[in-house]
Design a protein around this motif. Structure first.
Motif: not given
Length: 386
Positions: A257-262
């Protein structure tokens, strides 16, 4: 003449993860959770991490007993209902029920249905994707380690004792097995990080119920220190072989999850594992937008993100041990100031990241905003590179 008997001295007992790392996340939350009679009602981070760890350990022992082939089924008991009957011993739902019951007996439970479902999804991925790579390599599961260190307080400060005790639990691999095994992602990663594995040396393993941190995140450094400390503790045990590497397994990367962070970390060069340029994984990550479904990253990329190898040398151990000595000094200083003044809030550092604050029962009367990171006051220089 017989000397007068001295008063018994209390030796503070610290857990590497339950105490030192918890204090580094937020000192005030640590004090409320560990220093008061009432446990927190929603220790979400504690539950999630311990659930993943418990499932992996129980799954390993199940595999060791009968070697059931992978993939294993996963039929979790519906939320807030009785366990489903007639499931196989290697059903991850069966294993999860046992782990949940154990945690519930200690007052630890998931805060929501969504969190529980997420935990089972990631546990299933961990057992079926990491299990086949890891389980055949384990020489000793849930190895308990313990050691004592001297405690030197700053001028004018007073500690409860002249020493403190530190303990932890880890899995142990043998370098002999790792060297001899082929076509295994964990072995390949260890051999790449430590090309000349000494015969008979050991490799330690720890599970993290979190995503892979960015290179400049304090949790990246803390993960390194944790493995270095495990190596030091392991060296205190009679007959233990030297530890030359540690393996951190970031379970959340298996169901990310947290794709924007990646995306930000990749674009800013703040992560050591990124998709191969031009690959389907690279395309999915570059074109993902908020609100879209989570990309279907390949198993190879997800496992690469999940597996982190930390080389361990005597200088890196020494640096980490010194860092955690400082954390203990800070905890003991807080204990002494509270004892002297009789108040808690003014003498324990408050502040954590968003996830820590969101899961905290005490956030409604916390004196510090969520943006104030308590860890900034307790991070000595990072261990020197091996």
């Amino acid at each position: 003449m017989l000397q007068q008997r001295r008063e018994p001295e209390l030796v503070p007992n610290y857990s590497l993860t339950g105490d030192l790392l918890s204090f580094m996340r937020c000192g005030l939350q640590y004090r409320y959770q560990n220093g008061s009679a009432l446990p927190p009602s929603r220790p979400v981070q504690m539950w999630f991490g311990e659930f993943i760890h418990g499932v992996m350990e129980t799954a390993y022992r199940t595999w060791l007993a009968s070697h059931p082939p992978f993939p294993w089924p996963c039929t979790p008991t519906p939320y807030n209902t009785s366990p489903a009957p007639n499931r196989a011993a290697n059903d991850i739902g069966t294993i999860g029920d046992l782990v949940e019951a154990t945690l519930a007996a200690a007052g630890k439970s998931p805060r929501s249905r969504n969190l529980r479902e997420s935990a089972y999804e990631r546990a299933e991925r961990a057992v079926n994707e990491i299990g086949p790579e890891l389980f055949p390599l384990i020489r000793s599961a849930e190895e308990r380690v313990i050691g004592t260190r001297s405690l030197t307080m700053p001028q004018g400060a007073r500690a409860r004792a002249q020493m403190y005790e530190l303990h932890g639990i880890m899995d142990v691999l043998s370098s002999v097995t790792v060297t001899a095994t082929t076509n295994n992602m964990i072995c390949n990663a260890v051999r790449a990080a430590v090309p000349n594995l000494p015969a008979g040396a050991e490799i330690i393993v720890d599970y993290k119920g979190s995503r892979r941190p960015a290179l400049d995140d304090e949790y990246w450094t803390q993960g390194d220190w944790q493995l270095q400390m495990y190596a030091w503790l392991r060296s205190r045990q009679p007959g233990a072989a030297p530890v030359v590497a540690g393996v951190l397994l970031y379970i959340n990367e298996l169901a990310p999850s947290g794709i924007s962070q990646l995306q930000r970390e990749v674009n800013q060069g703040r992560t050591d594992v990124r998709p191969l340029s031009g690959s389907p994984d690279d395309y999915q990550l570059r074109t993902w937008r908020p609100g879209a479904a989570v990309p279907s990253f390949s198993a190879a990329f997800r496992l690469q993100r999940a597996i982190r190898i930390v080389p361990i040398t005597q200088p890196s151990i020494d640096a980490a041990v010194g860092a955690f000595d400082n954390v203990v000094v800070n905890i003991e200083s807080c204990v002494a100031r509270e004892a002297q003044h009789g108040t808690i809030v003014a003498h324990w550092p408050a502040g954590g990241d968003d996830a820590t604050c969101d899961a905290c029962d005490f956030r409604h009367f916390c004196p510090s905003p969520a943006s104030a990171r308590s860890t900034q006051n307790y991070l000595p220089p990072a261990p020197s590179a091996p």
